[in-house]
Design an enzyme around this catalytic site. Structure first.
Site, PDB file in Angstrom:
ATOM      1  N   ASN A  13       0.879  -1.170   0.000  1.00  0.00           N
ATOM      2  CA  ASN A  13       0.000   0.000   0.000  1.00  0.00           C
ATOM      3  C   ASN A  13       0.916   1.219   0.000  1.00  0.00           C
ATOM      4  OD1 ASN A  13      -1.818   2.045   0.484  1.00  0.00           O
ATOM      5  ND2 ASN A  13      -2.196   1.477   2.626  1.00  0.00           N
ATOM      6  N   TRP A  14       1.071   1.791  -1.177  1.00  0.00           N
ATOM      7  CA  TRP A  14       2.055   2.881  -1.312  1.00  0.00           C
ATOM      8  C   TRP A  14       1.589   4.182  -0.666  1.00  0.00           C
ATOM      9  CZ3 TRP A  14       4.443   2.839  -6.961  1.00  0.00           C
ATOM     10  CH2 TRP A  14       5.108   1.614  -7.158  1.00  0.00           C
ATOM     11  N   LYS A  15       0.302   4.283  -0.393  1.00  0.00           N
ATOM     12  CA  LYS A  15      -0.269   5.523   0.167  1.00  0.00           C
ATOM     13  C   LYS A  15       0.040   6.702  -0.764  1.00  0.00           C
ATOM     14  CE  LYS A  15       0.070   3.357   4.631  1.00  0.00           C
ATOM     15  NZ  LYS A  15       0.052   3.478   6.070  1.00  0.00           N
ATOM     16  N   HIS A  99      -9.431   1.744   4.500  1.00  0.00           N
ATOM     17  CA  HIS A  99      -8.175   1.866   5.240  1.00  0.00           C
ATOM     18  C   HIS A  99      -8.374   2.833   6.410  1.00  0.00           C
ATOM     19  CE1 HIS A  99      -4.057   2.903   6.255  1.00  0.00           C
ATOM     20  NE2 HIS A  99      -3.738   1.742   5.703  1.00  0.00           N
ATOM     21  N   GLU A 101      -6.671   5.143   7.509  1.00  0.00           N
ATOM     22  CA  GLU A 101      -6.390   6.557   7.200  1.00  0.00           C
ATOM     23  C   GLU A 101      -7.580   7.202   6.496  1.00  0.00           C
ATOM     24  OE1 GLU A 101      -2.675   5.800   5.230  1.00  0.00           O
ATOM     25  OE2 GLU A 101      -1.820   5.223   7.157  1.00  0.00           O
ATOM     26  N   GLU A 171      -5.779  -4.620  10.378  1.00  0.00           N
ATOM     27  CA  GLU A 171      -4.751  -3.620  10.634  1.00  0.00           C
ATOM     28  C   GLU A 171      -5.065  -2.869  11.925  1.00  0.00           C
ATOM     29  OE1 GLU A 171      -2.577  -2.610   6.682  1.00  0.00           O
ATOM     30  OE2 GLU A 171      -4.105  -1.117   7.083  1.00  0.00           O
ATOM     31  N   GLY A 177       2.217   2.429  10.656  1.00  0.00           N
ATOM     32  CA  GLY A 177       3.198   3.497  10.489  1.00  0.00           C
ATOM     33  C   GLY A 177       3.863   3.925  11.792  1.00  0.00           C
ATOM     34  N   SER A 217       3.115  -1.967  10.326  1.00  0.00           N
ATOM     35  CA  SER A 217       4.552  -2.051  10.602  1.00  0.00           C
ATOM     36  C   SER A 217       5.139  -3.439  10.339  1.00  0.00           C
ATOM     37  CB  SER A 217       4.871  -1.597  12.038  1.00  0.00           C
ATOM     38  OG  SER A 217       4.467  -0.256  12.225  1.00  0.00           O
ATOM     39  N   GLY A 238       2.720  -1.125   4.227  1.00  0.00           N
ATOM     40  CA  GLY A 238       2.857   0.291   3.885  1.00  0.00           C
ATOM     41  C   GLY A 238       4.316   0.638   3.631  1.00  0.00           C
ATOM     42  N   GLY A 239       4.961   1.212   4.638  1.00  0.00           N
ATOM     43  CA  GLY A 239       6.324   1.726   4.496  1.00  0.00           C
ATOM     44  C   GLY A 239       7.299   0.766   3.827  1.00  0.00           C
TER      45      GLY A 239
HETATM   46  P1  PGA Z   1       2.702   0.347   7.573  1.00  0.00           P
HETATM   47  O1  PGA Z   1       1.261   0.585   6.911  1.00  0.00           O
HETATM   48  O2  PGA Z   1       3.201  -0.971   7.057  1.00  0.00           O
HETATM   49  O3  PGA Z   1       3.533   1.512   7.106  1.00  0.00           O
HETATM   50  O4  PGA Z   1       2.506   0.344   9.053  1.00  0.00           O
HETATM   51  C1  PGA Z   1       0.383  -0.484   6.721  1.00  0.00           C
HETATM   52  C2  PGA Z   1      -0.882   0.032   6.096  1.00  0.00           C
HETATM   53  O5  PGA Z   1      -1.298   1.139   6.443  1.00  0.00           O
HETATM   54  O6  PGA Z   1      -1.498  -0.639   5.239  1.00  0.00           O
END
Ligand code: PGA
Length: 257
Positions: A13-15, A99, A101, A171, A177, A217, A238-239
């Site tokens: 998930n590149w956001k 998600h 966010e 999640e 994050g 994470s 994500g990251g």
């Molecule tokens: P993260 O994000 O791996 O950076 O914690 C995961 C996500 O939000 O899908």
């Protein structure tokens, strides 16, 4: 109980990251690194502006492309929005929905997640539906209630045949994050709980076939332990999906299982 019947999916998930040249460079680096992966479905969920680039770089490879959201209406006066049909027509296969966010910053609710999931399914996209509790909710010992409610509402009115096209990403919001990963035991506990809730709604046979990912994470160091758990069928990353080597290490961990 039967992990073998389910597809392990590692989705990035590149956001809101990567310009088109950056997206092209990352995927061109990734393609040869993961070309021999057989047992894991690899997905890159990228910003709308990168979809065309991503589809073209990954054409004919084992990497599938997803979007990070879609609107629930088919078309119309929704300035700035993207419909499921627009994504499907491009060749996009997956779409991340609900998600945390989006729930936190863009007023996404279980009702709109449910509508978006139905719209995505109607367009033949595979929704990756995110659920998860806030830290405060975990501390108050209501994780299971929160998750059960999200599962009931997000999938309300969705038949078993359509549910089978969905992926669920557990999640925990406090792990996204933050560098704080849920322990493998915590991830397993909630993923198993989700499967139990699905079994109540759809029957155990259907529940056994649904891919349930962990996200939050997840990285090259902790992926192996997380994906070794019975009910953790991959991850939403994500990251660590923004670096080809880190993402590949997670995919390799899932390939071994
Ligand atoms: P993260 O994000 O791996 O950076 O914690 C995961 C996500 O939000 O899908």
């Amino acid at each position: 109980m039967n992990k073998a019947v389910r597809k392990a999916i590692i989705a990035g998930n590149w956001k809101m990251n990567k310009t088109r040249p950056e997206a092209k460079a990352l995927l061109e680096e990734l393609v040869p690194m993961v070309k021999d992966i057989k047992n894991v479905e690899i997905v890159a969920c990228v910003p709308f502006t990168n979809l065309e680039t991503a589809l073209s770089v990954t054409e004919g490879t084992n990497i599938k492309i997803g979007a990070e959201n879609c609107h629930f209406e088919k078309s119309g006066a929704f300035t700035g929005e993207i419909s499921a049909d627009m994504l499907a027509e491009m060749g996009v296969e997956y779409v991340v929905l609900g998600h945390s966010e989006r729930r936190q910053y863009f007023a996404e609710t279980d009702e709109t997640v449910n509508k978006r999931t139905k719209a995505a399914l109607a367009a033949n996209l595979k929704p990756i539906v995110c659920v998860g509790e806030l830290l405060w909710e975990r501390e108050c010992n209501i994780t299971n209630e929160v998750i059960a409610r999200q599962i009931k509402l997000d999938f309300f009115g969705i038949e078993a045949d359509d549910l089978k096209k969905c992926v669920i990403a557990y999640e925990p919001v406090w792990a996204i994050g933050t560098g704080k990963t849920a322990t493998a035991e915590q991830a397993q506990e909630v993923c198993a709980f989700i499967r139990g809730e699905l079994a109540k709604l759809y029957g155990a046979d259907v529940a056994e076939t649904i891919t349930i990912q962990y996200g939050g994470s997840m990285n090259a160091g902790n992926a192996a332990e997380l994906v070794s758990k019975t009910d953790v069928d991959g991850g939403l990353i994500g990251g660590a999906s923004l670096k080809a080597a880190d993402f590949t290490a997670i995919i390799n961990a899932a390939e071994i299982g």
